[in-house]
Design a protein around this motif. Structure first.
Motif, short mmCIF file in Angstrom:
data_model
loop_
_atom_site.label_atom_id
_atom_site.label_comp_id
_atom_site.label_asym_id
_atom_site.label_seq_id
_atom_site.Cartn_x
_atom_site.Cartn_y
_atom_site.Cartn_z
N VAL A 251 0.86 -1.20 0.00
CA VAL A 251 0.00 0.00 0.00
C VAL A 251 0.89 1.24 0.00
N ASP A 252 0.60 2.19 -0.90
CA ASP A 252 1.41 3.42 -0.94
C ASP A 252 0.58 4.56 -1.52
N ARG A 253 0.88 5.77 -1.04
CA ARG A 253 0.09 6.93 -1.49
C ARG A 253 0.51 7.43 -2.89
N CYS A 254 1.70 7.07 -3.33
CA CYS A 254 2.16 7.56 -4.64
C CYS A 254 1.58 6.72 -5.77
N THR B 209 11.74 9.04 -1.04
CA THR B 209 13.20 9.09 -0.82
C THR B 209 13.96 8.14 -1.76
N SER B 210 13.28 7.10 -2.23
CA SER B 210 13.98 6.15 -3.11
C SER B 210 14.02 6.65 -4.56
N PHE B 211 13.61 7.89 -4.81
CA PHE B 211 13.48 8.34 -6.20
C PHE B 211 14.82 8.71 -6.85
N ALA B 212 15.57 9.62 -6.26
CA ALA B 212 16.81 10.07 -6.94
C ALA B 212 17.94 10.17 -5.93
N ASN B 213 18.11 9.11 -5.13
CA ASN B 213 19.19 9.15 -4.14
C ASN B 213 20.54 8.97 -4.82
N GLY B 214 21.59 8.87 -4.00
CA GLY B 214 22.94 8.84 -4.57
C GLY B 214 23.21 7.61 -5.43
N GLY B 215 22.42 6.57 -5.26
CA GLY B 215 22.59 5.38 -6.12
C GLY B 215 23.70 4.45 -5.68
N LEU B 216 24.36 4.77 -4.57
CA LEU B 216 25.48 3.94 -4.13
C LEU B 216 24.99 2.70 -3.40
N MET B 217 25.52 1.56 -3.80
CA MET B 217 25.21 0.29 -3.13
C MET B 217 26.53 -0.11 -2.46
N ASP C 173 -3.73 6.39 0.57
CA ASP C 173 -3.18 6.95 1.82
C ASP C 173 -3.43 6.02 2.99
N ILE C 174 -2.40 5.72 3.76
CA ILE C 174 -2.61 4.93 4.98
C ILE C 174 -2.93 5.92 6.10
N LEU C 175 -4.11 5.75 6.71
CA LEU C 175 -4.56 6.73 7.71
C LEU C 175 -4.28 6.27 9.13
N HIS D 97 16.31 3.30 7.54
CA HIS D 97 17.57 2.91 6.89
C HIS D 97 18.51 4.09 6.62
N GLY D 98 18.10 5.30 6.99
CA GLY D 98 18.99 6.46 6.91
C GLY D 98 19.65 6.64 5.56
N PRO D 99 20.99 6.83 5.56
CA PRO D 99 21.68 7.10 4.30
C PRO D 99 22.01 5.84 3.51
N LEU D 100 21.52 4.67 3.98
CA LEU D 100 21.93 3.41 3.36
C LEU D 100 20.75 2.53 2.93
N GLY D 101 19.59 3.14 2.69
CA GLY D 101 18.39 2.35 2.43
C GLY D 101 18.45 1.54 1.16
N TRP D 102 19.06 2.09 0.14
CA TRP D 102 19.18 1.35 -1.12
C TRP D 102 20.21 0.23 -0.93
N THR D 103 21.31 0.56 -0.26
CA THR D 103 22.35 -0.44 0.00
C THR D 103 21.80 -1.63 0.79
N MET D 104 20.91 -1.35 1.76
CA MET D 104 20.47 -2.41 2.68
C MET D 104 19.13 -3.03 2.30
C1 LIG Z 1 20.15 12.82 -1.10
C2 LIG Z 1 20.09 11.38 -0.70
C3 LIG Z 1 21.08 10.52 -1.14
C4 LIG Z 1 21.05 9.18 -0.76
N1 LIG Z 1 22.00 8.34 -1.27
C5 LIG Z 1 21.96 7.02 -0.97
C6 LIG Z 1 22.91 6.14 -1.54
O1 LIG Z 1 23.76 6.54 -2.33
N2 LIG Z 1 22.86 4.83 -1.18
C7 LIG Z 1 21.92 4.35 -0.29
O2 LIG Z 1 21.95 3.17 0.03
N3 LIG Z 1 20.98 5.18 0.23
C8 LIG Z 1 20.98 6.49 -0.08
N4 LIG Z 1 20.06 7.34 0.46
C9 LIG Z 1 19.10 6.80 1.44
C10 LIG Z 1 17.96 6.03 0.76
O3 LIG Z 1 17.49 6.76 -0.34
C11 LIG Z 1 16.84 5.79 1.77
O4 LIG Z 1 17.34 5.17 2.92
C12 LIG Z 1 15.75 4.91 1.16
O5 LIG Z 1 15.27 5.45 -0.04
C13 LIG Z 1 14.61 4.73 2.15
O6 LIG Z 1 13.69 3.89 1.52
P1 LIG Z 1 12.28 3.62 2.19
O7 LIG Z 1 11.58 2.67 1.31
O8 LIG Z 1 12.47 3.30 3.63
O9 LIG Z 1 11.58 5.06 2.17
P2 LIG Z 1 10.82 5.78 0.96
O10 LIG Z 1 11.51 5.57 -0.32
O11 LIG Z 1 10.58 7.18 1.38
O12 LIG Z 1 9.47 4.98 0.90
C14 LIG Z 1 8.45 5.16 1.85
C15 LIG Z 1 7.14 5.05 1.11
O13 LIG Z 1 6.09 5.21 2.05
C16 LIG Z 1 5.05 5.94 1.44
N5 LIG Z 1 4.26 6.56 2.50
C17 LIG Z 1 4.68 7.30 3.54
N6 LIG Z 1 3.64 7.65 4.33
C18 LIG Z 1 2.54 7.12 3.76
C19 LIG Z 1 1.17 7.11 4.12
N7 LIG Z 1 0.69 7.71 5.22
N8 LIG Z 1 0.29 6.47 3.30
C20 LIG Z 1 0.73 5.83 2.19
N9 LIG Z 1 2.03 5.79 1.81
C21 LIG Z 1 2.91 6.44 2.59
C22 LIG Z 1 5.75 6.93 0.55
O14 LIG Z 1 4.92 7.32 -0.52
C23 LIG Z 1 6.97 6.16 0.08
O15 LIG Z 1 6.78 5.59 -1.20
C24 LIG Z 1 20.04 8.69 0.10
C25 LIG Z 1 19.04 9.55 0.53
C26 LIG Z 1 19.05 10.89 0.14
C27 LIG Z 1 17.96 11.80 0.60
#
Ligand SMILES: Cc1cc2nc3c(=O)[nH]c(=O)nc-3n(C[C@H](O)[C@H](O)[C@H](O)COP(=O)(O)OP(=O)(O)OC[C@H]3O[C@@H](n4cnc5c(N)ncnc54)[C@H](O)[C@@H]3O)c2cc1C
Length: 420
Positions: A29-32, A39-47, A223-225, A384-391
């Motif tokens: 389930v996701d709102r997008c 956040t997973s859209f255009a991050n640094g891309g580093l694994m 939207d998750i409420l 997952h902070g700065p490492l979400g794609w990596t992890m």
């Molecule tokens: C500038 C930048 C550079 C980065 N570079 C790297 C990198 O090089 N390597 C790396 O490993 N990581 C990097 N990261 C970190 C990484 O991007 C994140 O840790 C990761 O994207 C988090 O993924 P996620 O799925 O937890 O969160 P998200 O991608 O934010 O996904 C959460 C989802 O939940 C949905 N959502 C939230 N609330 C609701 C709601 N109430 N109802 C319905 N849907 C909802 C959102 O729509 C979203 O799709 C970077 C981050 C940034 C900002």
């Protein structure tokens, strides 16, 4: 078993795939309108398992004051964010002792290494297209940099399986001839052969495709409420803008928004949004850039080749949930890269760069929160902070093992520390 995964970022989508592979009936389930749009859209891309050292290394307190008040610093604090991060900030500092930092680093390495191993095995069985590179990454150090301290940290990481090589100027140029104009700036580099990179947004959609092929459903634009509880130990359903969703188990993967949905259940997740910027430059066929990710330790800048684009990034800003893109920050990132690759401006239209910002879901220690909760059918896979794609693939595997077999695969932060 019916499993509802809340969130279709890279973390939730990867978990959905692993759960579907284990035979569960998965609903995401996701709102997008598509997976991987926040956040997973255009991050640094580093694994990069090599990047496992959390941001609060020993000595952070001394450096923090200087960084916060330096206008050119890569760290910025918006005053309106201060009240919301005081408690988190104290935990962040308490994790900066040598022992805590090392323990968190080891946790990160274990999850990141599991992730890389899992990703490679997924790729063996199904071709995935996400502009990946598998040629390692390189961190270059200016003469006045911190190379010897960094190499020391790499030796510690090596004990946990992170391979590295130290390179001199000649070896740097063998790997990346594009640095020839500025090579005298560098005293050396560290090369990590196992690191990879790729477009996390494309990957998220690829892994979502594989999950759908296994029968997973993605309810987008929803939207998750509220996560509604049946009792103090069981979730009954999830209330959404499209109606109630009932499942046997629920996985919370809402990135920086996870704490908002967990709080009414008495789960106080120490996750704060830390804003970051990226810049993506179309190269239009120009091949004069790096062939693998290069990080410049002096400018705190990184450039990551992604197909016919170059992704650049930097900066950490505490600005609550504000994702407004400030073009000045994007320009600053680009200007630093042009100091490293001055010839790029002659061949590429730097004004065509796309600016983006996103919110890293940061825990105070560094490792993500993956595991059970006092609610028998609610699991956490978030922070997952700065490492979400990596992890992502590692924590997906951990989540699936937990939901399917009740097995804890590797140590991340135990979510039960955060219950009230
Ligand atoms: C500038 C930048 C550079 C980065 N570079 C790297 C990198 O090089 N390597 C790396 O490993 N990581 C990097 N990261 C970190 C990484 O991007 C994140 O840790 C990761 O994207 C988090 O993924 P996620 O799925 O937890 O969160 P998200 O991608 O934010 O996904 C959460 C989802 O939940 C949905 N959502 C939230 N609330 C609701 C709601 N109430 N109802 C319905 N849907 C909802 C959102 O729509 C979203 O799709 C970077 C981050 C940034 C900002």
């Amino acid at each position: 078993m019916k499993v509802a995964v809340l969130g279709a970022g890279v973390v939730g989508s990867a978990a959905a795939y692993m759960l579907a592979k284990d035979g569960h009936e998965v609903t995401v389930v996701d709102r997008c309108d598509r997976p991987g749009m926040e956040t997973s859209f255009a991050n640094g891309g580093l694994m990069t398992p090599s990047d496992s050292s959390p941001w609060n290394s020993p000595g952070t307190i001394k450096r923090l004051g200087k960084m916060l008040f330096d206008s050119n610093s890569t760290l910025k604090m918006n005053p309106s964010a201060i009240p919301s991060i005081v408690g988190w900030g104290l935990k962040f500092l308490s994790n900066s002792t040598h022992n805590r930092h090392k323990a968190n680093m080891v946790s990160n390495i274990r999850i990141a290494s599991l992730s890389l191993e899992t990703l490679r095995s997924i790729r063996q069985n199904a071709p995935l297209h996400y502009d990946q590179t598998t040629r390692g990454t390189m961190r270059v150090f200016p003469r006045d940099g911190h190379m010897s301290g960094f190499v020391q940290m790499c030796r510690e990481m090596q004990e946990w399986g992170v391979k590295f090589d130290v390179l001199d100027q000649e070896q740097i140029l063998e790997k990346e001839p594009c640095l020839k104009d500025v090579i005298d700036r560098y005293v050396g580099a560290v090369f990590f052969p196992d690191d990879e990179s790729g477009d996390a947004h494309k990957f998220t959609n690829e892994i979502a495709r594989l999950a759908k092929e296994l029968g997973a459903q993605f309810l987008m634009g929803t939207d998750i409420l509220e996560i509604a509880k049946q009792s103090s130990s069981r979730i009954s359903h999830v209330k959404t803008s499209m109606g109630d969703i009932h499942a046997d188990a629920y996985v919370l993967s809402l990135g920086s928004y996870s704490p908002l949905l967990a709080r009414p259940l008495g789960i106080h997740l120490p996750i704060v949004p830390v804003k970051g910027y990226s810049v993506t430059l179309p190269l239009n066929g120009w091949k004069g850039g790096p062939t693998r990710p290069v990080m410049d330790d002096g400018y705190h800048a990184m450039m990551v080749p992604m197909g016919d684009r170059l992704r650049m990034g930097g900066k950490a800003e505490f600005a609550r949930y504000n994702t407004k893109v400030d073009p000045k920050e994007g320009r600053r990132v680009l200007d630093d890269i042009l100091k490293i690759l001055p010839s790029m401006a002659e061949h590429v239209d730097v004004n065509s760069a796309l600016n983006w910002s996103g919110l890293r879901p940061m825990t105070p220690g560094g490792p993500p929160i993956v595991g059970p909760t006092p609610y028998q059918n609610l699991f956490l896979n978030t922070g997952h902070g700065p490492l979400g794609w990596t992890m992502s693939c590692g924590s997906a595997k951990m989540t699936a093992e937990l939901v399917t077999h009740g097995r804890v695969l590797t140590n991340s932060v135990d979510p039960r520390n955060y219950m009230l």
